[in-house]
Design a protein around this motif. Structure first.
Motif, PDB file in Angstrom:
ATOM      1  N   VAL A   8      19.572  29.062  33.238  1.00 17.07           N
ATOM      2  CA  VAL A   8      20.667  29.679  32.482  1.00 17.07           C
ATOM      3  C   VAL A   8      22.036  29.198  32.944  1.00 17.07           C
ATOM      4  CG1 VAL A   8      19.348  31.747  31.900  1.00 17.07           C
ATOM      5  CG2 VAL A   8      20.690  31.699  34.023  1.00 17.07           C
ATOM      6  N   ALA A   9      22.119  28.611  34.104  1.00 17.71           N
ATOM      7  CA  ALA A   9      23.366  28.088  34.647  1.00 17.71           C
ATOM      8  C   ALA A   9      23.011  27.128  35.762  1.00 17.71           C
ATOM      9  CB  ALA A   9      24.251  29.226  35.169  1.00 17.71           C
ATOM     10  N   ASP A  10      24.016  26.419  36.282  1.00 15.76           N
ATOM     11  CA  ASP A  10      23.757  25.471  37.359  1.00 15.76           C
ATOM     12  C   ASP A  10      23.129  26.179  38.555  1.00 15.76           C
ATOM     13  OD1 ASP A  10      24.821  23.433  35.869  1.00 15.76           O
ATOM     14  OD2 ASP A  10      26.804  23.507  36.809  1.00 15.76           O
ATOM     15  N   GLY A  11      21.896  25.818  38.869  1.00 13.27           N
ATOM     16  CA  GLY A  11      21.213  26.375  40.023  1.00 13.27           C
ATOM     17  C   GLY A  11      20.701  27.785  39.838  1.00 13.27           C
ATOM     18  N   LEU A  83      23.216  35.490  26.696  1.00 17.16           N
ATOM     19  CA  LEU A  83      23.494  34.468  25.690  1.00 17.16           C
ATOM     20  C   LEU A  83      22.643  33.223  25.931  1.00 17.16           C
ATOM     21  CD1 LEU A  83      27.395  34.703  25.526  1.00 17.16           C
ATOM     22  CD2 LEU A  83      25.769  35.495  23.787  1.00 17.16           C
ATOM     23  N   ALA A  84      22.506  32.833  27.192  1.00 15.48           N
ATOM     24  CA  ALA A  84      21.699  31.658  27.519  1.00 15.48           C
ATOM     25  C   ALA A  84      20.233  31.864  27.148  1.00 15.48           C
ATOM     26  CB  ALA A  84      21.832  31.332  29.009  1.00 15.48           C
ATOM     27  N   GLU A  89      15.772  30.665  23.410  1.00 18.22           N
ATOM     28  CA  GLU A  89      14.756  31.082  22.444  1.00 18.22           C
ATOM     29  C   GLU A  89      15.081  30.631  21.022  1.00 18.22           C
ATOM     30  OE1 GLU A  89      11.787  32.864  22.945  1.00 18.22           O
ATOM     31  OE2 GLU A  89      12.199  32.365  25.039  1.00 18.22           O
ATOM     32  N   GLY A  90      16.229  29.996  20.838  1.00 17.13           N
ATOM     33  CA  GLY A  90      16.629  29.540  19.514  1.00 17.13           C
ATOM     34  C   GLY A  90      17.025  30.680  18.587  1.00 17.13           C
ATOM     35  N   ASP A 112      32.333  40.933  22.737  1.00 15.68           N
ATOM     36  CA  ASP A 112      32.818  39.558  22.866  1.00 15.68           C
ATOM     37  C   ASP A 112      32.065  38.569  21.981  1.00 15.68           C
ATOM     38  OD1 ASP A 112      34.588  40.510  24.722  1.00 15.68           O
ATOM     39  OD2 ASP A 112      33.415  39.884  26.469  1.00 15.68           O
ATOM     40  N   HIS A 113      30.838  38.937  21.580  1.00 16.15           N
ATOM     41  CA  HIS A 113      30.021  38.035  20.764  1.00 16.15           C
ATOM     42  C   HIS A 113      29.332  38.851  19.661  1.00 16.15           C
ATOM     43  CE1 HIS A 113      30.557  34.981  23.929  1.00 16.15           C
ATOM     44  NE2 HIS A 113      30.354  35.980  24.769  1.00 16.15           N
ATOM     45  N   PRO A 114      30.105  39.465  18.777  1.00 17.76           N
ATOM     46  CA  PRO A 114      29.526  40.388  17.788  1.00 17.76           C
ATOM     47  C   PRO A 114      28.489  39.749  16.873  1.00 17.76           C
ATOM     48  CG  PRO A 114      31.817  39.854  17.256  1.00 17.76           C
ATOM     49  CD  PRO A 114      31.578  39.356  18.636  1.00 17.76           C
ATOM     50  N   ALA A 115      28.615  38.476  16.619  1.00 17.90           N
ATOM     51  CA  ALA A 115      27.665  37.814  15.728  1.00 17.90           C
ATOM     52  C   ALA A 115      26.279  37.685  16.360  1.00 17.90           C
ATOM     53  CB  ALA A 115      28.180  36.427  15.340  1.00 17.90           C
TER      54      ALA A 115
END
Length: 279
Positions: A8-11, A83-84, A89-90, A112-115
């Motif tokens: 999901v992120a670096d490391g 989000l990641a 999962e597409g 912050d990410h309503p959609a």
């Protein structure tokens, strides 16, 4: 379970389990809880309607851990992790069920990410403590008195310790047999239990989002026990009042955390009603 690791992120890698079919639903648990803290019986009920994603947050279960007392992440990282997972999962968007601190993650995600959020279910959550009653006297005494740590090399002692940690929070809804199973599985699959029980409580939650709740557009169900010793019922009532169009489900006799199994059918039914009402 069909667990797998996701970058999901670096490391940073998180352990994810996906079950069921249908519209996706992400389960976001509170501080110190891994994916097995979601009872299998509840997940099975939800999986009749949804493709259910539950995961080990940072420092939990099989996911990446940090040194005890030094978590290298913040609340925004917790939001970005969800989000990641959706991206992995597409999924363009998903329903979100958050418990306690996981509810704050859900609130921030929906703001912050309503959609990306189809509907939001918030269990044992608070909009923020200002102007609301504090924890119960007996829970305060529990925190002030502390607990003797077990011998971390003694599995049975650790299981008993984890089981009893839940009792003061769940009050009349405490299910010892269920909590013991969860504790056993938690011990058997955790990379670092001491990090899991310490680091999440040291994470900076960031600025309050309470004044932004009026912007929340996802159809929202607020679920709260009327015997919650950490966030008394007034917190759930305020949260439902401050989120436009939110519905409040009060669970008699329930404390803090995942609702008792007697409430699962109604919880699932109310969630499905919210799903049907979304735009």
């Amino acid at each position: 379970m069909t667990e797998r690791m996701v970058d999901v992120a670096d490391g940073v890698r998180l352990c994810v389990d996906v079950s069921g079919a249908g519209e996706p639903l992400v389960l976001v648990h509170g501080a110190g809880c891994s994916l097995v803290a979601w009872p299998d019986g509840l997940v099975e009920l939800l999986a009749r309607h949804h493709r259910v994603l539950r995961y080990d947050a940072r420092d939990q279960g099989r996911s990446t851990t940090w040194p005890v007392g030094k978590p290298g992440y913040g609340m925004r990282d917790a939001v970005d992790d969800v989000l990641a997972l959706l991206d992995e999962e597409g999924l363009d968007r998903a329903h979100v069920l958050g418990v306690s601190g996981g509810g704050l993650v859900g609130q921030l995600l929906a703001l912050d990410h309503p959609a990306r959020v189809a509907t939001l279910t918030l269990v044992s959550c608070t909009p923020g403590s200002a102007g609301l009653p504090g924890m119960s006297d007996d829970l305060r005494a529990f925190f002030d008195g502390g607990t003797d740590e077990p011998d971390w090399g003694d599995r049975d002692a650790v299981v008993a310790y984890l089981t009893e940690l839940e009792r003061p929070f769940q009050r009349g809804g405490f299910d010892e047999a269920l909590q013991r199973v969860i504790a056993q599985r938690t011990v058997d699959r955790s990379r670092d239990l001491r990090a899991a029980l310490t680091n999440p409580y040291l994470v900076d939650p960031g600025p309050s989002c309470r004044d932004r709740l009026v912007e929340l557009s996802a159809p929202t169900l607020v679920v709260h026990g009327d015997d919650d010793p950490l966030f008394p019922l007034a917190h759930g009532e305020a949260l439902a009042r401050e989120i436009p169009g939110a519905e409040l489900l009060v669970l008699p006799g329930a404390g803090h955390g995942v609702p008792p199994r007697s409430a699962w059918p109604e919880l699932v039914a109310r969630m499905e009603s919210r799903c049907a009402s979304r735009p």
